[in-house]
Design a protein around this motif. Structure first.
Motif, PDB file in Angstrom:
ATOM      1  N   HIS A 177       0.783  -1.143  -0.073  1.00  0.00           N
ATOM      2  CA  HIS A 177      -0.189  -0.213   0.003  1.00  0.00           C
ATOM      3  C   HIS A 177       0.876   1.272   0.018  1.00  0.00           C
ATOM      4  O   HIS A 177       0.318   2.353  -0.537  1.00  0.00           O
ATOM      5  N   MET A 178       2.121   1.050   0.364  1.00  0.00           N
ATOM      6  CA  MET A 178       2.842   2.270   0.612  1.00  0.00           C
ATOM      7  C   MET A 178       3.408   2.788  -0.719  1.00  0.00           C
ATOM      8  O   MET A 178       4.210   3.844  -0.853  1.00  0.00           O
ATOM      9  N   ASN A 179       3.286   2.061  -1.703  1.00  0.00           N
ATOM     10  CA  ASN A 179       3.642   2.339  -3.115  1.00  0.00           C
ATOM     11  C   ASN A 179       2.800   3.442  -3.640  1.00  0.00           C
ATOM     12  O   ASN A 179       3.412   4.263  -4.535  1.00  0.00           O
ATOM     13  N   TYR A 180       1.739   3.632  -3.140  1.00  0.00           N
ATOM     14  CA  TYR A 180       1.126   5.096  -3.467  1.00  0.00           C
ATOM     15  C   TYR A 180       1.789   6.120  -3.181  1.00  0.00           C
ATOM     16  O   TYR A 180       1.993   7.014  -3.986  1.00  0.00           O
ATOM     17  N   LEU A 181       2.648   6.110  -1.937  1.00  0.00           N
ATOM     18  CA  LEU A 181       3.439   7.303  -1.703  1.00  0.00           C
ATOM     19  C   LEU A 181       4.926   7.490  -2.269  1.00  0.00           C
ATOM     20  O   LEU A 181       5.195   8.473  -2.996  1.00  0.00           O
ATOM     21  N   THR A 182       5.544   5.969  -2.485  1.00  0.00           N
ATOM     22  CA  THR A 182       6.723   6.251  -3.118  1.00  0.00           C
ATOM     23  C   THR A 182       6.623   6.455  -4.425  1.00  0.00           C
ATOM     24  O   THR A 182       7.563   7.043  -5.014  1.00  0.00           O
ATOM     25  N   ASP A 183       5.706   5.996  -5.191  1.00  0.00           N
ATOM     26  CA  ASP A 183       5.562   6.112  -6.529  1.00  0.00           C
ATOM     27  C   ASP A 183       5.386   7.964  -6.913  1.00  0.00           C
ATOM     28  O   ASP A 183       5.989   8.258  -7.757  1.00  0.00           O
ATOM     29  N   ALA A 184       4.468   8.276  -5.992  1.00  0.00           N
ATOM     30  CA  ALA A 184       4.357   9.661  -6.143  1.00  0.00           C
ATOM     31  C   ALA A 184       5.396  10.540  -5.924  1.00  0.00           C
ATOM     32  O   ALA A 184       5.580  11.679  -6.403  1.00  0.00           O
ATOM     33  N   LEU A 211      -2.657  14.183  -0.647  1.00  0.00           N
ATOM     34  CA  LEU A 211      -2.398  14.628   0.634  1.00  0.00           C
ATOM     35  C   LEU A 211      -1.272  13.925   1.378  1.00  0.00           C
ATOM     36  O   LEU A 211      -0.642  14.700   2.098  1.00  0.00           O
ATOM     37  N   GLY A 212      -1.054  12.742   1.054  1.00  0.00           N
ATOM     38  CA  GLY A 212      -0.159  11.930   1.758  1.00  0.00           C
ATOM     39  C   GLY A 212       1.555  12.554   0.975  1.00  0.00           C
ATOM     40  O   GLY A 212       2.330  12.516   1.770  1.00  0.00           O
ATOM     41  N   LEU A 213       1.360  12.714  -0.233  1.00  0.00           N
ATOM     42  CA  LEU A 213       2.485  13.451  -0.960  1.00  0.00           C
ATOM     43  C   LEU A 213       2.882  14.690  -0.243  1.00  0.00           C
ATOM     44  O   LEU A 213       4.038  15.043   0.214  1.00  0.00           O
ATOM     45  N   ALA A 214       1.976  15.591  -0.096  1.00  0.00           N
ATOM     46  CA  ALA A 214       2.078  16.734   0.439  1.00  0.00           C
ATOM     47  C   ALA A 214       2.891  16.747   2.001  1.00  0.00           C
ATOM     48  O   ALA A 214       3.706  17.290   2.746  1.00  0.00           O
ATOM     49  N   ALA A 215       2.257  15.617   2.896  1.00  0.00           N
ATOM     50  CA  ALA A 215       2.652  15.611   4.201  1.00  0.00           C
ATOM     51  C   ALA A 215       4.220  15.369   4.282  1.00  0.00           C
ATOM     52  O   ALA A 215       4.817  15.564   5.140  1.00  0.00           O
ATOM     53  N   SER A 216       4.583  14.458   3.412  1.00  0.00           N
ATOM     54  CA  SER A 216       5.890  13.902   3.045  1.00  0.00           C
ATOM     55  C   SER A 216       6.833  14.929   2.599  1.00  0.00           C
ATOM     56  O   SER A 216       8.096  14.827   2.788  1.00  0.00           O
ATOM     57  N   ARG A 217       6.147  16.024   1.930  1.00  0.00           N
ATOM     58  CA  ARG A 217       7.140  17.078   1.217  1.00  0.00           C
ATOM     59  C   ARG A 217       6.585  18.480   1.578  1.00  0.00           C
ATOM     60  O   ARG A 217       6.432  19.090   0.450  1.00  0.00           O
ATOM     61  N   PRO A 218       6.530  18.724   2.833  1.00  0.00           N
ATOM     62  CA  PRO A 218       6.001  20.313   3.274  1.00  0.00           C
ATOM     63  C   PRO A 218       6.991  21.289   2.727  1.00  0.00           C
ATOM     64  O   PRO A 218       6.325  22.269   2.436  1.00  0.00           O
ATOM     65  N   ASP A 219       8.131  20.988   2.416  1.00  0.00           N
ATOM     66  CA  ASP A 219       9.029  21.883   1.691  1.00  0.00           C
ATOM     67  C   ASP A 219       8.703  21.919   0.312  1.00  0.00           C
ATOM     68  O   ASP A 219       9.072  23.114  -0.270  1.00  0.00           O
TER      69      ASP A 219
END
Length: 387
Positions: A177-184, A211-219
Motif C-alpha cells: 500500500h505504501m507504493n502509493y506514496l513512493t511512486d508519487a 494529501l500523503g505526498l504533501a505531508a511527506s514533502r511540506p518543503d
C-alpha cells in the motif's frame, strides 16, 4: 508568478518523458494510462505546477478537463497514473494487501469446503464485466457472516488490518500500500528542475495520494486540493467486507475500464488512507492549506472520516477549506468529470468546482456560495468550450 528557463523546462520534460518511455516500452502496460504533461513555453510566466492524481482503477484522462482549465490559466500540469495502475494485470502491479501463503492457502481451502461459498467465489471468478453485479450491503453482510462461520480465525486477521499499528499485521500479511506514496515521490522528483510552487490535486484514492505526498514533502508542496479523498472506505460493512474477502482473492470490476482486480487492492487503498490520517501526517498537513470537496451522495469514501479529518486540520482558521455538496445536488463520488456517471448522477456543477479550485490555488480562498452555482463566476477565468 515565475518564468522557468528553457533549460529548466527541457530538464523537466526529459525526466517525465523517461518515465513515459519506460511505460510505452513495457509489455504489460495498460493502454490509455500514460503519464502526460502540459507545460508553457520558455519565457511564459506560470503560477506553479499542479500534480494531478486520478481515482482508483481509472486513468489520467479522468482528470483532463480540470487540468486543462488550470493549464489555460497559468499552471503547468502533470497528469500521473496512480501507483501500478499503468500496468496489468492488477494482481501483479496494483498496490494490494495479501495474506502470506502459509495462512492464505489453508484458509481458502477451509472456506471452499462450504458448497455455497465455493459456488459464489467461483461465480465471481468467472463472470465477465457484462455479467458482473456489485453486491448490496445485505449481500455483503450475509457473505461476511458465512465466511466467519467457516473460518473464524479470518476475523482476527481482518482486525489486524483495521487496527492501526497492530503488530499482527506484519505476521499475517504482505502489503504494497505504501507504493502509493513512493511512486508519487518519484514523480515529484521529476519536477526537481522546475522552479516555483508545486500543488497536488486528486480524486478519491488520488486525493489521498495528493494529501500523503504533501505531508511527506511540506518543503515542496504548497497547497492540496482533494476531491472526495478515500481516507477510509464508506461504512463499517464495506470495510469489513474488503478486509475479509481481500485475503481470499474475491474479485471486483472497474465499470469504466473493463478491468478485474482483487479486492485486496481496495484493502491496500483503505490502509493507505489510514496512513494519511496518522498523527504525523495530519500534523504536517496542518501547515499546508488544503481544500476538501465532499458529497453527501458518497458511496466510496467515508464522509464522517473526511469531515473529522478536516476538523483535525484546524479548519478555516488554519487556512483550510471544505465544501460539502448536499444530497439534493446529486453530485456523485467521481465529481471531477462531468461525463462520468455514478449511481445515475453526474456533477452539473463542475464548472464552478474548477473555478473554485483555481481560486483556492491562486488566493487560498474559496467562495462556498459559488460551488453549487450552474453559472460561471464572473470574477474568475471563464471555462473554455469543450465538445
Amino acid at each position: 508568478m515565475i518564468t522557468p528557463t528553457a533549460d529548466q523546462i527541457a530538464k523537466t520534460k526529459k525526466s517525465i518523458e523517461n518515465y513515459y518511455i519506460s511505460w510505452i516500452s513495457y509489455p504489460y502496460k495498460r493502454e490509455g494510462v500514460a503519464p502526460f504533461y502540459q507545460m508553457h513555453e520558455p519565457g511564459e510566466s506560470i503560477r506553479g505546477t499542479v500534480m494531478i492524481f486520478h481515482g482508483f482503477s481509472a486513468k489520467p484522462m479522468q482528470m483532463f478537463l480540470v487540468g486543462d482549465y488550470l493549464f489555460r490559466n497559468g499552471f503547468n500540469i502533470y497528469q500521473i497514473p496512480l501507483a501500478g495502475h499503468a500496468f496489468i494485470p492488477p494482481d501483479s502491479y496494483w498496490p494490494q494487501v495479501d495474506l502470506k501463503p502459509e495462512f492464505r492457502d489453508p484458509l481458502r481451502d477451509e472456506v471452499r469446503k462450504d458448497a455455497v461459498l465455493d459456488l459464489f467465489l467461483s461465480n465471481r471468478d468467472n463472470k465477465s464485466q457484462g455479467q458482473f453485479q456489485r453486491l448490496t450491503t445485505f449481500q455483503k453482510m450475509a457473505l461476511i457472516g458465512r465466511i466467519i462461520k467457516m473460518a473464524p480465525q479470518l476475523l482476527d486477521m481482518a482486525l489486524a488490518i483495521e487496527r492501526p499499528n497492530d503488530p499482527d499485521f506484519d505476521r499475517y500479511f504482505t502489503s504494497s500500500h505504501m507504493n502509493y506514496l513512493t511512486d508519487a515521490q518519484e514523480r515529484l522528483a521529476e519536477l526537481d528542475a522546475m522552479p516555483g510552487p508545486i500543488y497536488t490535486l486528486g480524486l478519491s484514492v488520488g486525493g489521498a495520494v495528493a494529501l500523503g505526498l504533501a505531508a511527506s514533502r511540506p518543503d515542496r508542496i504548497k497547497k492540496v486540493v482533494a476531491y472526495a479523498p478515500l481516507l477510509e472506505v464508506s461504512n463499517e460493512i464495506n470495510e469489513r467486507y474488503i478486509n475479509l474477502t481481500g485475503p481470499l482473492d474475491l474479485r471486483e470490476f472497474s465499470w469504466e475500464q473493463n478491468v478485474s482486480f482483487p479486492v485486496g487492492c481496495l484493502t491496500a487503498a483503505n490502509r493507505f488512507g489510514a496512513f494519511v490520517r496518522s498523527d504525523k501526517n495530519r500534523e504536517a498537513l496542518e501547515k499546508i492549506p488544503t481544500f476538501l470537496v465532499l458529497t453527501e451522495n458518497e458511496d466510496a469514501a467515508d464522509l464522517k472520516t473526511n469531515q473529522r479529518f478536516f476538523d483535525q486540520l484546524g479548519g478555516k482558521d488554519k487556512g483550510h477549506h471544505y465544501y460539502l455538496y448536499p444530497a439534493s445536488d446529486l453530485v456523485p463520488h467521481p465529481m471531477v468529470d462531468p461525463t462520468e456517471v455514478s449511481q445515475g448522477m453526474t456533477n452539473r456543477f463542475w464548472k464552478s468546482l474548477y473555478q473554485e479550485t483555481f481560486r483556492f490555488l491562486t488566493t487560498g480562498e474559496v467562495d462556498a456560495d459559488n460551488m453549487s452555482n450552474l453559472e460561471e463566476a464572473p470574477d474568475l477565468p471563464p471555462m473554455p468550450t469543450y465538445s
